[in-house]
Scaffold this motif. Sequence first.
Motif, PDB file in Angstrom:
ATOM      1  N   VAL A   1      12.160  -4.305   6.490  1.00 31.97           N
ATOM      2  CA  VAL A   1      10.958  -4.675   6.106  1.00 31.97           C
ATOM      3  C   VAL A   1      10.057  -3.485   6.402  1.00 31.97           C
ATOM      4  O   VAL A   1      10.117  -2.952   7.560  1.00 31.97           O
ATOM      5  CB  VAL A   1      10.261  -5.768   6.385  1.00 31.97           C
ATOM      6  CG1 VAL A   1       8.730  -5.822   5.762  1.00 31.97           C
ATOM      7  CG2 VAL A   1      10.674  -6.996   5.710  1.00 31.97           C
ATOM      8  N   GLU A   2       9.218  -2.929   5.594  1.00 35.19           N
ATOM      9  CA  GLU A   2       8.324  -1.668   5.574  1.00 35.19           C
ATOM     10  C   GLU A   2       6.827  -2.205   5.596  1.00 35.19           C
ATOM     11  O   GLU A   2       6.728  -2.705   4.557  1.00 35.19           O
ATOM     12  CB  GLU A   2       8.779  -0.526   4.966  1.00 35.19           C
ATOM     13  CG  GLU A   2       9.783   0.307   5.414  1.00 35.19           C
ATOM     14  CD  GLU A   2      10.178   1.503   4.453  1.00 35.19           C
ATOM     15  OE1 GLU A   2       9.938   2.537   5.235  1.00 35.19           O
ATOM     16  OE2 GLU A   2      10.354   1.507   3.165  1.00 35.19           O
TER      17      GLU A   2
ATOM     18  N   VAL B   1       0.222  -4.371   5.332  1.00 32.53           N
ATOM     19  CA  VAL B   1       0.463  -4.080   3.722  1.00 32.53           C
ATOM     20  C   VAL B   1       2.121  -3.920   3.664  1.00 32.53           C
ATOM     21  O   VAL B   1       2.149  -2.684   4.117  1.00 32.53           O
ATOM     22  CB  VAL B   1      -0.391  -3.183   3.082  1.00 32.53           C
ATOM     23  CG1 VAL B   1      -0.476  -3.270   1.446  1.00 32.53           C
ATOM     24  CG2 VAL B   1      -1.858  -3.334   3.231  1.00 32.53           C
ATOM     25  N   CYS B   2       2.564  -4.784   2.951  1.00 29.31           N
ATOM     26  CA  CYS B   2       4.120  -4.274   2.570  1.00 29.31           C
ATOM     27  C   CYS B   2       4.164  -3.605   1.501  1.00 29.31           C
ATOM     28  O   CYS B   2       3.299  -3.603   0.586  1.00 29.31           O
ATOM     29  CB  CYS B   2       4.824  -5.951   2.435  1.00 29.31           C
ATOM     30  SG  CYS B   2       4.838  -6.576   4.073  1.00 29.31           S
ATOM     31  N   ARG B   3       5.147  -2.978   1.294  1.00 26.51           N
ATOM     32  CA  ARG B   3       5.703  -2.043  -0.007  1.00 26.51           C
ATOM     33  C   ARG B   3       5.982  -2.938  -1.116  1.00 26.51           C
ATOM     34  O   ARG B   3       5.955  -2.223  -2.193  1.00 26.51           O
ATOM     35  CB  ARG B   3       6.392  -0.989   0.381  1.00 26.51           C
ATOM     36  CG  ARG B   3       6.145  -0.079   1.640  1.00 26.51           C
ATOM     37  CD  ARG B   3       6.738   1.364   1.573  1.00 26.51           C
ATOM     38  NE  ARG B   3       6.082   2.127   0.566  1.00 26.51           N
ATOM     39  CZ  ARG B   3       6.316   3.413   0.278  1.00 26.51           C
ATOM     40  NH1 ARG B   3       7.471   3.808   0.839  1.00 26.51           N
ATOM     41  NH2 ARG B   3       5.806   4.202  -0.649  1.00 26.51           N
ATOM     42  N   SER B   4       6.193  -4.168  -1.104  1.00 26.68           N
ATOM     43  CA  SER B   4       6.740  -4.870  -2.210  1.00 26.68           C
ATOM     44  C   SER B   4       6.432  -6.414  -1.759  1.00 26.68           C
ATOM     45  O   SER B   4       6.292  -6.733  -0.625  1.00 26.68           O
ATOM     46  CB  SER B   4       8.246  -4.570  -2.441  1.00 26.68           C
ATOM     47  OG  SER B   4       8.954  -5.079  -1.249  1.00 26.68           O
TER      48      SER B   4
ATOM     49  N   ASP C   1       9.202  -7.712   0.336  1.00 26.07           N
ATOM     50  CA  ASP C   1       9.064  -7.597   1.565  1.00 26.07           C
ATOM     51  C   ASP C   1       8.166  -8.442   2.417  1.00 26.07           C
ATOM     52  O   ASP C   1       8.249  -9.008   3.359  1.00 26.07           O
ATOM     53  CB  ASP C   1       8.656  -6.248   2.110  1.00 26.07           C
ATOM     54  CG  ASP C   1       9.900  -5.337   2.173  1.00 26.07           C
ATOM     55  OD1 ASP C   1      10.986  -5.585   1.840  1.00 26.07           O
ATOM     56  OD2 ASP C   1       9.666  -3.859   2.428  1.00 26.07           O
ATOM     57  N   LYS C   2       6.958  -8.854   1.584  1.00 25.14           N
ATOM     58  CA  LYS C   2       6.065  -9.830   1.916  1.00 25.14           C
ATOM     59  C   LYS C   2       6.565 -11.145   2.214  1.00 25.14           C
ATOM     60  O   LYS C   2       6.437 -11.830   3.139  1.00 25.14           O
ATOM     61  CB  LYS C   2       4.735  -9.825   1.121  1.00 25.14           C
ATOM     62  CG  LYS C   2       3.602 -10.861   1.379  1.00 25.14           C
ATOM     63  CD  LYS C   2       2.501 -10.846   0.425  1.00 25.14           C
ATOM     64  CE  LYS C   2       2.541 -12.365  -0.286  1.00 25.14           C
ATOM     65  NZ  LYS C   2       1.366 -12.478  -1.166  1.00 25.14           N
TER      66      LYS C   2
ATOM     67  N   ALA D   1       0.564  -7.319  -0.286  1.00 25.69           N
ATOM     68  CA  ALA D   1       1.706  -6.738  -0.744  1.00 25.69           C
ATOM     69  C   ALA D   1       1.297  -5.919  -1.954  1.00 25.69           C
ATOM     70  O   ALA D   1       0.719  -6.324  -2.859  1.00 25.69           O
ATOM     71  CB  ALA D   1       2.802  -7.858  -1.586  1.00 25.69           C
ATOM     72  N   GLU D   2       0.986  -4.571  -1.478  1.00 25.58           N
ATOM     73  CA  GLU D   2       0.596  -3.434  -2.230  1.00 25.58           C
ATOM     74  C   GLU D   2      -0.618  -3.710  -2.786  1.00 25.58           C
ATOM     75  O   GLU D   2      -1.797  -2.748  -2.397  1.00 25.58           O
ATOM     76  CB  GLU D   2       1.467  -3.325  -3.765  1.00 25.58           C
ATOM     77  CG  GLU D   2       2.851  -3.137  -3.429  1.00 25.58           C
ATOM     78  CD  GLU D   2       3.744  -2.853  -4.916  1.00 25.58           C
ATOM     79  OE1 GLU D   2       4.060  -1.618  -5.182  1.00 25.58           O
ATOM     80  OE2 GLU D   2       3.973  -3.942  -5.204  1.00 25.58           O
ATOM     81  N   ARG D   3      -1.268  -4.945  -3.298  1.00 27.82           N
ATOM     82  CA  ARG D   3      -2.596  -4.905  -3.818  1.00 27.82           C
ATOM     83  C   ARG D   3      -3.422  -5.366  -2.549  1.00 27.82           C
ATOM     84  O   ARG D   3      -3.166  -6.472  -1.852  1.00 27.82           O
ATOM     85  CB  ARG D   3      -2.902  -6.165  -4.800  1.00 27.82           C
ATOM     86  CG  ARG D   3      -3.963  -5.963  -5.482  1.00 27.82           C
ATOM     87  CD  ARG D   3      -4.130  -7.044  -6.445  1.00 27.82           C
ATOM     88  NE  ARG D   3      -3.942  -8.584  -6.109  1.00 27.82           N
ATOM     89  CZ  ARG D   3      -5.273  -9.111  -5.994  1.00 27.82           C
ATOM     90  NH1 ARG D   3      -6.346  -8.656  -6.181  1.00 27.82           N
ATOM     91  NH2 ARG D   3      -4.986 -10.575  -5.498  1.00 27.82           N
ATOM     92  N   ILE D   4      -4.378  -4.454  -2.300  1.00 28.08           N
ATOM     93  CA  ILE D   4      -5.360  -4.876  -1.221  1.00 28.08           C
ATOM     94  C   ILE D   4      -6.799  -5.493  -1.770  1.00 28.08           C
ATOM     95  O   ILE D   4      -7.133  -6.436  -1.161  1.00 28.08           O
ATOM     96  CB  ILE D   4      -5.768  -3.494  -0.470  1.00 28.08           C
ATOM     97  CG1 ILE D   4      -4.566  -2.998   0.180  1.00 28.08           C
ATOM     98  CG2 ILE D   4      -6.859  -3.687   0.654  1.00 28.08           C
ATOM     99  CD1 ILE D   4      -4.486  -1.662   0.724  1.00 28.08           C
ATOM    100  N   SER D   5      -7.414  -4.847  -2.706  1.00 28.52           N
ATOM    101  CA  SER D   5      -8.486  -5.602  -3.323  1.00 28.52           C
ATOM    102  C   SER D   5      -8.588  -5.448  -4.854  1.00 28.52           C
ATOM    103  O   SER D   5      -8.670  -4.116  -5.310  1.00 28.52           O
ATOM    104  CB  SER D   5      -9.703  -5.192  -2.530  1.00 28.52           C
ATOM    105  OG  SER D   5     -10.842  -5.645  -3.249  1.00 28.52           O
ATOM    106  N   TYR D   6      -8.651  -6.433  -5.838  1.00 28.64           N
ATOM    107  CA  TYR D   6      -8.585  -6.108  -6.900  1.00 28.64           C
ATOM    108  C   TYR D   6      -7.271  -5.126  -7.346  1.00 28.64           C
ATOM    109  O   TYR D   6      -6.473  -5.153  -7.144  1.00 28.64           O
ATOM    110  CB  TYR D   6      -9.949  -5.703  -7.715  1.00 28.64           C
ATOM    111  CG  TYR D   6     -11.026  -6.844  -7.536  1.00 28.64           C
ATOM    112  CD1 TYR D   6     -11.051  -7.687  -8.468  1.00 28.64           C
ATOM    113  CD2 TYR D   6     -11.488  -6.879  -6.107  1.00 28.64           C
ATOM    114  CE1 TYR D   6     -11.762  -8.756  -8.450  1.00 28.64           C
ATOM    115  CE2 TYR D   6     -12.437  -8.108  -6.180  1.00 28.64           C
ATOM    116  CZ  TYR D   6     -12.498  -9.067  -7.106  1.00 28.64           C
ATOM    117  OH  TYR D   6     -13.461 -10.152  -6.957  1.00 28.64           O
TER     118      TYR D   6
END
Length: 225
Positions: A29-30, A54-57, A60-61, A102-107
Amino acid sequence: MISGSNKISKREEINELFEQLGEVLEQGVEALLIGGAVMLELGLKDATKDIDVVCRSEEDKERLLAAARVLGFQIVGPEKRHERLGVNRLAVKGGRNLDIFAERISYNFNLSEAMWQRATKIRFFGHLVIRDASLEDIFIMKLIANRPGDASDCSKLVLAELDFDAVYREIEAQYRKAGEYEQNIWVTYIEEGIARLEDNDLIIPIGDKISLLAHEYHEKSSHKR
């Protein structure tokens, strides 16, 4: 095992948690470490309650959440202080939060390739690979989040002499990318956060340019109604 106090004040405690997660994980997991934990590592913060990664996918999350559950963390929904953030489940233990994105941080503000490449350090914990986010990217995400303590952290980051050109390039690139325009509301959160800093007599060189983006967002949004 991590001690029972609510806040983490030693870098070793965070590394110990990552070691434990890396041992439990069955696949690699990255993740990008993005919040107060990095500031603690650099001596810019005395303690932190949230460990934000924040995971890349999405896969992974899910793997990281499952590993946290094995370590005795309870998986819960977000709290009111997370309302601006794209985190839908937290791992909680002993009053501490492991906030896993997972990728999305805010909106539609996401983990970009530029943010990934700007990471300042890469650490390996068994199957878990952690990159420490740049201070510039932590600054952006704390402006957006506006959780208790984030404004104070942003002040410390400003005094650490940020590369504001890099900050603006990331914000503008995320703002200009394709997608539903309403999802760009996060740029107004950044404008609000900068205004608070300027009210405290801090100079934010990109403040006017951020205000222009926020004004553009408001104008286009009002025309769509």
